[in-house]
Design a protein around this motif. Structure first.
Motif, mmCIF file in Angstrom:
data_model
loop_
_atom_site.group_PDB
_atom_site.id
_atom_site.type_symbol
_atom_site.label_atom_id
_atom_site.label_comp_id
_atom_site.label_asym_id
_atom_site.label_seq_id
_atom_site.Cartn_x
_atom_site.Cartn_y
_atom_site.Cartn_z
ATOM 1 N N GLY A 25 0.917 -11.960 -9.080
ATOM 2 C CA GLY A 25 1.169 -11.965 -7.645
ATOM 3 C C GLY A 25 2.144 -10.920 -7.163
ATOM 4 O O GLY A 25 2.348 -10.772 -5.961
ATOM 5 N N SER A 26 2.755 -10.194 -8.085
ATOM 6 C CA SER A 26 3.722 -9.180 -7.659
ATOM 7 C C SER A 26 3.461 -7.853 -8.351
ATOM 8 O O SER A 26 4.377 -7.163 -8.776
ATOM 9 N N MET A 27 2.186 -7.502 -8.440
ATOM 10 C CA MET A 27 1.831 -6.223 -9.052
ATOM 11 C C MET A 27 2.376 -5.080 -8.208
ATOM 12 O O MET A 27 2.493 -5.193 -6.988
ATOM 13 N N GLY A 28 2.711 -3.999 -8.886
ATOM 14 C CA GLY A 28 3.227 -2.853 -8.166
ATOM 15 C C GLY A 28 2.999 -1.574 -8.943
ATOM 16 O O GLY A 28 2.502 -1.581 -10.061
ATOM 17 N N ASP A 29 3.363 -0.493 -8.303
ATOM 18 C CA ASP A 29 3.360 0.785 -8.988
ATOM 19 C C ASP A 29 4.663 1.494 -8.668
ATOM 20 O O ASP A 29 5.433 1.047 -7.834
ATOM 21 N N CYS A 30 4.928 2.566 -9.351
ATOM 22 C CA CYS A 30 6.183 3.285 -9.230
ATOM 23 C C CYS A 30 5.883 4.776 -9.200
ATOM 24 O O CYS A 30 4.970 5.241 -9.891
ATOM 25 N N ASN A 31 6.662 5.514 -8.427
ATOM 26 C CA ASN A 31 6.436 6.947 -8.316
ATOM 27 C C ASN A 31 7.454 7.770 -9.103
ATOM 28 O O ASN A 31 7.594 8.965 -8.870
ATOM 29 N N CYS A 32 8.149 7.143 -10.064
ATOM 30 C CA CYS A 32 9.084 7.921 -10.880
ATOM 31 C C CYS A 32 8.281 8.939 -11.697
ATOM 32 O O CYS A 32 7.056 8.849 -11.805
ATOM 33 N N SER A 33 8.978 9.894 -12.284
ATOM 34 C CA SER A 33 8.304 10.970 -12.998
ATOM 35 C C SER A 33 7.408 10.464 -14.127
ATOM 36 O O SER A 33 6.384 11.057 -14.446
#
Length: 120
Positions: A25-33
């Motif tokens: 329910g709390s899937m996400g993505d990240c834009n770090c290198s």
């Protein structure tokens, strides 16, 4: 609200395998290198809800930046299917790569949370 259930995850070659209980329910993505290059879809779970079922001896660890996260890689295929760390309260946490769950989980990237790791 999604219901918690047990998911099975693994690296590409299958040497590293695990089970995790989560609700996705709390899937996400990240834009770090790093995450940007890997295309991770992240889902955190308390370490108590994660069981490494095989491949502990086939893991290698990579740390970068603050070195607070243990990125765990399969020595054979190089895939990082999970990472270990602590949340903001100090609780041991495992971050699984939803793209490594079997059978594959459908992910609508327009509905997941986006973490600005590049500016953190």
């Amino acid at each position: 609200m999604p219901e918690s259930k047990t998911y099975h995850g693994q690296c590409h070659c299958g040497a590293v395998q695990y089970d995790v209980v989560t609700d996705l329910g709390s899937m996400g993505d990240c834009n770090c290198s790093r995450c940007r290059r890997l295309g991770w879809v992240l889902q955190s779970a308390p370490a108590s809800q994660f069981t490494l079922t095989s491949g502990a001896d086939n893991l290698t660890t990579y740390r970068f930046n603050t070195e607070n996260i243990e990125h765990q890689f399969c020595k054979t295929c190089g895939v990082e299917s999970f990472a270990r760390g602590r949340d903001g309260k100090g609780t041991e946490t495992v971050m699984v790569n939803v793209n490594c769950l079997e059978p594959p989980v459908a992910v609508d990237r327009s509905t997941i949370k986006h973490w600005d790791g590049a500016n953190w």
